[in-house]
Design a protein around this motif. Structure first.
Motif, short mmCIF file in Angstrom:
data_model
loop_
_atom_site.label_atom_id
_atom_site.label_comp_id
_atom_site.label_asym_id
_atom_site.label_seq_id
_atom_site.Cartn_x
_atom_site.Cartn_y
_atom_site.Cartn_z
N GLY A 62 -2.40 5.46 -12.13
CA GLY A 62 -1.31 4.50 -12.16
C GLY A 62 -0.76 4.15 -10.78
N PRO A 63 -0.33 5.14 -10.00
CA PRO A 63 0.17 4.84 -8.65
C PRO A 63 -0.89 4.20 -7.75
CG PRO A 63 0.90 7.02 -9.34
CD PRO A 63 -0.07 6.55 -10.37
N ALA A 64 -2.15 4.63 -7.88
CA ALA A 64 -3.21 4.01 -7.07
C ALA A 64 -3.38 2.54 -7.44
CB ALA A 64 -4.52 4.77 -7.27
N MET A 65 -3.29 2.23 -8.72
CA MET A 65 -3.40 0.84 -9.17
C MET A 65 -2.22 0.02 -8.69
SD MET A 65 -4.63 1.86 -13.01
CE MET A 65 -4.47 0.23 -13.73
N LEU A 66 -1.04 0.61 -8.76
CA LEU A 66 0.16 -0.09 -8.29
C LEU A 66 0.06 -0.40 -6.81
CD1 LEU A 66 3.05 -1.15 -8.59
CD2 LEU A 66 3.86 1.22 -8.32
N GLU A 67 -0.39 0.56 -6.03
CA GLU A 67 -0.54 0.34 -4.59
C GLU A 67 -1.54 -0.78 -4.31
OE1 GLU A 67 -2.01 2.88 -0.64
OE2 GLU A 67 -1.46 3.91 -2.50
N TYR A 68 -2.60 -0.82 -5.08
CA TYR A 68 -3.62 -1.87 -4.93
C TYR A 68 -3.01 -3.23 -5.25
CZ TYR A 68 -8.10 -4.29 -5.61
OH TYR A 68 -9.16 -5.17 -5.52
N ALA A 69 -2.25 -3.32 -6.33
CA ALA A 69 -1.64 -4.60 -6.72
C ALA A 69 -0.62 -5.07 -5.69
CB ALA A 69 -0.98 -4.46 -8.10
N ILE A 70 0.18 -4.15 -5.15
CA ILE A 70 1.16 -4.51 -4.12
C ILE A 70 0.45 -5.04 -2.87
CG2 ILE A 70 2.92 -3.58 -2.56
CD1 ILE A 70 3.79 -1.72 -4.82
N ALA A 71 -0.67 -4.41 -2.54
CA ALA A 71 -1.44 -4.86 -1.38
C ALA A 71 -2.02 -6.24 -1.58
CB ALA A 71 -2.55 -3.86 -1.09
N HIS A 72 -2.12 -6.67 -2.84
CA HIS A 72 -2.67 -8.00 -3.14
C HIS A 72 -1.61 -8.98 -3.60
CE1 HIS A 72 -6.42 -5.68 -3.02
NE2 HIS A 72 -7.04 -6.82 -2.84
N GLY A 73 -0.35 -8.70 -3.31
CA GLY A 73 0.68 -9.71 -3.51
C GLY A 73 1.71 -9.44 -4.57
N LEU A 74 1.65 -8.33 -5.29
CA LEU A 74 2.66 -8.05 -6.31
C LEU A 74 3.92 -7.49 -5.65
CD1 LEU A 74 3.42 -7.70 -9.36
CD2 LEU A 74 2.59 -5.34 -9.13
N PRO A 75 5.10 -8.07 -5.92
CA PRO A 75 6.33 -7.48 -5.39
C PRO A 75 6.52 -6.07 -5.92
CG PRO A 75 6.71 -9.72 -6.19
CD PRO A 75 5.34 -9.33 -6.64
N ALA A 76 6.92 -5.17 -5.04
CA ALA A 76 7.07 -3.77 -5.44
C ALA A 76 8.10 -3.60 -6.55
CB ALA A 76 7.46 -2.93 -4.22
N THR A 77 9.08 -4.50 -6.63
CA THR A 77 10.12 -4.40 -7.67
C THR A 77 9.61 -4.79 -9.04
OG1 THR A 77 10.83 -6.64 -7.11
CG2 THR A 77 11.98 -4.84 -6.04
N ASP A 78 8.45 -5.44 -9.11
CA ASP A 78 7.92 -5.89 -10.40
C ASP A 78 6.70 -5.09 -10.83
OD1 ASP A 78 9.86 -7.76 -10.59
OD2 ASP A 78 8.61 -9.48 -10.08
N GLY A 79 6.57 -3.88 -10.31
CA GLY A 79 5.43 -3.06 -10.69
C GLY A 79 5.85 -1.62 -10.95
N TRP A 80 5.12 -0.98 -11.85
CA TRP A 80 5.35 0.44 -12.14
C TRP A 80 4.01 1.07 -12.46
CZ3 TRP A 80 4.44 3.72 -16.24
CH2 TRP A 80 5.08 4.97 -16.19
N GLY A 81 3.77 2.26 -11.91
CA GLY A 81 2.51 2.94 -12.17
C GLY A 81 2.74 4.38 -12.55
N GLY A 82 2.15 4.78 -13.64
CA GLY A 82 2.30 6.17 -14.08
C GLY A 82 1.49 6.42 -15.32
#
Length: 214
Positions: free
Chosen positions: A182-202
């Motif tokens: 989950g956190p690895a996927m979230l980090e990947y998505a943020i690196a590709h343009g997802l705002p950190a406030t609109d993502g959660w990984g777990g």
């Protein structure tokens, strides 16, 4: 029902055209079934190059080899074993090939149907399910494509309706992984343009889903 309607119309040119297209479709499906062993091996080569070498990821390799080897093995052994065993060696490979062909046809059918699945651009949550990480902490190309599919929907909804959605990345930590998926996927998505406030990984969505109500 479509075939019955066309045949009942007695429109000769329509029957000829429809019949020709039907025969060509059957021939195409037959060709795909004939080549399914090589398609499975090709998929196995792609998985070998881009994904981890787990038993599940190598399943298409084993299936492709089985389709190629079992008929020859059955014919080779059939003359050296009792008649019931010889019959089994002849029938079993054909049943396996038919079974795989049947499910391959189902896969192609569902793949086509899903192309017409267009969710409305009013989603509150976009959930992306995880798969195994490469080298214990790296998003694989297969998982990256899944994340980007969700991210493109998120961006399209934001652009067209301005309706905020939260992307939830679900995945735990396997024995061969150094970080949870989950956190690895979230980090990947943020690196590709997802705002950190609109993502959660777990890996325990139920525990924290309520705080993202929108």
């Amino acid at each position: 029902m479509l075939a019955i309607t066309i045949l009942g119309s007695n429109i000769h040119w329509l029957i000829i055209i429809s019949g020709t297209l039907f025969v060509l479709l059957i021939l195409l499906i037959g060709l795909i079934f004939t080549l399914q062993a090589f398609l499975l091996l090709w998929n196995a080569w792609i998985m070998w190059r881009h994904e981890s070498h787990t038993l599940a990821n190598m399943l298409t390799l084993y299936l492709g080899l089985a389709i190629l080897v079992l008929p020859f093995l059955g014919n080779l052994l059939s003359s050296h074993v009792p008649q019931p065993v010889s019959y089994l060696l002849t029938v079993f490979p054909n049943l396996v090939i038919f079974y795989l062909g049947f499910w391959f046809y189902n896969y192609l059918t569902m793949l086509t149907i899903y192309q017409f699945n267009w969710p409305r651009l009013r989603q509150d949550y976009i959930i992306v399910l995880g798969v195994g990480l490469l080298d214990g902490d790296r998003v694989s190309p297969l998982l990256g494509q899944r994340i980007m599919r969700g991210l493109r929907f998120y961006q399209k909804q934001q652009r067209k309706t301005h309706h905020r959605a939260v992307m939830i990345f679900s995945g735990g930590q396997g024995g061969d992984e150094t970080v949870p998926e989950g956190p690895a996927m979230l980090e990947y998505a943020i690196a590709h343009g997802l705002p950190a406030t609109d993502g959660w990984g777990g890996d325990a969505i139920e525990d924290d889903l309520a705080k993202y109500s929108v």
